[in-house]
Design a protein around this motif. Structure first.
Motif, PDB file in Angstrom:
ATOM      1  N   ASP A 382      61.786   2.669  61.038  1.00 21.55           N
ATOM      2  CA  ASP A 382      60.635   2.012  60.427  1.00 21.55           C
ATOM      3  C   ASP A 382      60.652   2.365  58.936  1.00 21.55           C
ATOM      4  O   ASP A 382      60.462   3.517  58.563  1.00 21.55           O
ATOM      5  CB  ASP A 382      59.356   2.528  61.095  1.00 21.55           C
ATOM      6  CG  ASP A 382      58.082   1.868  60.584  1.00 21.55           C
ATOM      7  OD1 ASP A 382      58.089   1.352  59.453  1.00 21.55           O
ATOM      8  OD2 ASP A 382      57.079   1.903  61.319  1.00 21.55           O
ATOM      9  N   TYR A 389      53.108   3.725  58.544  1.00 22.32           N
ATOM     10  CA  TYR A 389      53.676   4.259  59.793  1.00 22.32           C
ATOM     11  C   TYR A 389      52.636   5.044  60.571  1.00 22.32           C
ATOM     12  O   TYR A 389      52.474   4.848  61.781  1.00 22.32           O
ATOM     13  CB  TYR A 389      54.872   5.140  59.455  1.00 22.32           C
ATOM     14  CG  TYR A 389      55.479   5.879  60.627  1.00 22.32           C
ATOM     15  CD1 TYR A 389      56.398   5.259  61.467  1.00 22.32           C
ATOM     16  CD2 TYR A 389      55.138   7.206  60.891  1.00 22.32           C
ATOM     17  CE1 TYR A 389      56.970   5.940  62.538  1.00 22.32           C
ATOM     18  CE2 TYR A 389      55.701   7.892  61.957  1.00 22.32           C
ATOM     19  CZ  TYR A 389      56.607   7.256  62.783  1.00 22.32           C
ATOM     20  OH  TYR A 389      57.159   7.938  63.842  1.00 22.32           O
ATOM     21  N   HIS A 393      52.572   2.488  64.705  1.00 17.47           N
ATOM     22  CA  HIS A 393      54.020   2.324  64.714  1.00 17.47           C
ATOM     23  C   HIS A 393      54.556   2.204  66.132  1.00 17.47           C
ATOM     24  O   HIS A 393      53.852   2.505  67.112  1.00 17.47           O
ATOM     25  CB  HIS A 393      54.710   3.494  64.001  1.00 17.47           C
ATOM     26  CG  HIS A 393      54.457   4.837  64.628  1.00 17.47           C
ATOM     27  ND1 HIS A 393      53.460   5.677  64.203  1.00 17.47           N
ATOM     28  CD2 HIS A 393      55.080   5.489  65.642  1.00 17.47           C
ATOM     29  CE1 HIS A 393      53.463   6.784  64.928  1.00 17.47           C
ATOM     30  NE2 HIS A 393      54.447   6.687  65.813  1.00 17.47           N
TER      31      HIS A 393
END
Length: 471
Positions: A382, A389, A393
């Motif tokens: 990511d 995040y 996520h």
């Protein structure tokens, strides 16, 4: 009196045109100055002043080119010490512009020379405040950028900013309109609104940093919490704005060299130039020149180029959509990347038609990724910001923010497949292209990014947490 905001979304930057009785002032202009000159010509006005709120870090201002072309006086506030001719306005010094008065209000804190410009109409009423990076809509300027220059800590600079806001800004009338230098998306603050103007009274009521009764200690703690490292190009842009730079017409002329595929390849080999492909990420993925880097022109192009090209003197060769070469050159120059040395005539189609070597990047949809995840464990990277995040996520995904890519190379396996996503697909293609040029050949892009993953509904994600609660 006329006030016009000229907002540039890529940089989340606001420049301003002020005109009264045939005289004009430009506040914090961008590098390309022709639009300001054309506005003045349309109004049959003379540009008298270029007002700089501070030495900008996130873009190269057009103050020098504008002054050269119009004879306008460049104005800074106290503590500025540029290497070129400029008027250093004293605190509360007044400048006449047609029927109106512009008062310089010294507001140190974001930087030591930070100055706001208060517009007072012909009746003596305060009407508008050009607040630079001192006051944003919903936020105030970050106090950590001038630490090396001043020798002060971010806490000390924050204390100065508190004093500036409380003694120079908050006492102004509530109906004064605030015109800041930036909006949401700029790295110069952390909680900026998507609105680009507001009344000062509404900001007093809603801006967390202007909260009534807030002590200096509380203010310092709040505005120094949650600051992420500034982009690496910021110090270089400050120096260019303070020391001077090459004329934009010379930068454009050097960059607008049309090169055949053979000449383009020769220039790349002989100069060590970075090959920058500015096409759409999905178009790039389908076919590109080996070792080229993709930063799409239709995203936050200039800030990412500035953040990811570490050498401001780096020579650059361009692959663009046909007809957008000058636009790309100018947008690179906005962040001080002045050394474009040519572009591929005919674009990638010409390279392909010449039978030159090509590369491509694999991509999957979120649904395809979900099917593969059901069969086997797959590494997911990511590349969004840390705050994105932690807000939400994919379960088990590893966070490697794009702007910190070099710090996390040990976290990426060179010979193992990994699936890369950002929010919508723009940053993930930048990430993959950079690593592809370094020999990482097993990275797969997830089309549509986290937005598509969440909409798919088949890949587990963490519970949502508001980003502001993480500061």
């Amino acid at each position: 009196m006329k006030i016009e905001q000229i907002y540039t979304g890529c940089l989340a930057q606001g420049a301003y045109y002020i005109e009264s009785k045939g005289e004009a002032a430009i506040v914090d202009p961008l590098r390309e100055v022709e639009p300001y000159i054309q506005k003045a010509e349309k109004d049959n006005a003379r540009i008298k002043y270029v007002l700089e709120t501070h030495f900008h870090a996130d873009f190269v201002s057009g103050h020098l080119d504008l002054a050269r072309r119009t004879g306008a006086t460049i104005v800074y506030g106290p503590n500025a010490n540029p290497s070129f001719e400029a008027q250093i306005a004293g605190d509360n010094e007044e400048l006449k512009l047609g029927d109106i008065t512009i008062k310089a209000l010294h507001t140190p804190g974001h930087t030591m020379e930070s100055t706001c410009y208060l517009v007072i109409d012909e009746y003596g009423q305060a009407k508008a405040l050009f607040s630079g990076d001192t006051l944003f809509i919903g936020d105030v300027g970050r106090p950590d950028l001038a630490q090396k220059v001043t020798g002060l800590t971010k806490e000390e600079l924050a204390g100065l900013l508190y004093d500036s806001l409380n003694t120079r800004i908050i006492p102004l009338p509530d109906d004064v309109v605030v015109y800041p230098a930036h909006g949401a998306g700029s790295a110069c603050g952390k909680k900026m609104s998507s609105e680009t103007t507001d009344t000062l009274g509404h900001q007093k009521a809603t801006n967390y940093a202007l909260r009534p009764g807030m002590s200096k200690e509380e203010f310092i703690r709040e505005i120094t919490t949650g600051l992420v490292p500034p982009p690496s190009y910021f110090p270089f842009n400050v120096l260019l704005n303070k020391m001077g730079y090459e004329r934009i017409d010379q930068v454009i002329r050097r960059g607008e060299r049309a090169l055949t595929p053979e000449a383009f390849e020769r220039q790349a080999d002989e100069t060590g130039a970075l090959i920058l492909d500015t096409r759409d990420p999905e178009v790039f993925a389908a076919g590109f020149i080996p070792n080229s880097i993709n930063i799409g022109i239709d995203g936050n192009f200039a800030p990412w180029a500035g953040a990811l090209i570490p050498d401001i003197n780096q020579r650059i060769l361009l692959i663009t959509e046909e007809g957008r070469e000058e636009e790309v050159i100018i947008r690179l120059a906005r962040v001080g990347l002045d050394h474009t040395i040519g572009y591929l005539s005919g674009g990638f189609a010409a390279w392909k038609a010449a039978g030159k070597e090509m590369d491509s990047i694999d991509s999957v949809t979120a649904t395809e990724l979900a099917v593969r995840l059901k069969r086997d464990f797959l590494p997911i990277l990511d590349v969004r910001k840390n705050s994105e995040y932690h807000s939400e996520h994919v379960v088990g995904a590893v966070n490697i923010p794009l702007d910190l890519i070099n710090d996390h190379l040990p976290d990426v396996q060179k010979d193992t497949s990994a699936y890369v996503h950002c929010a919508g697909g723009y940053r993930s293609m930048i990430f993959i292209s950079i690593l592809r040029a370094r020999g990482y050949s097993h990275l797969v892009n997830v089309r549509g990014g986290f937005k598509a993953i969440k909409a798919c509904g088949e890949i587990p994600v963490t519970d949502y947490a508001s980003p502001t609660s993480l500061l």
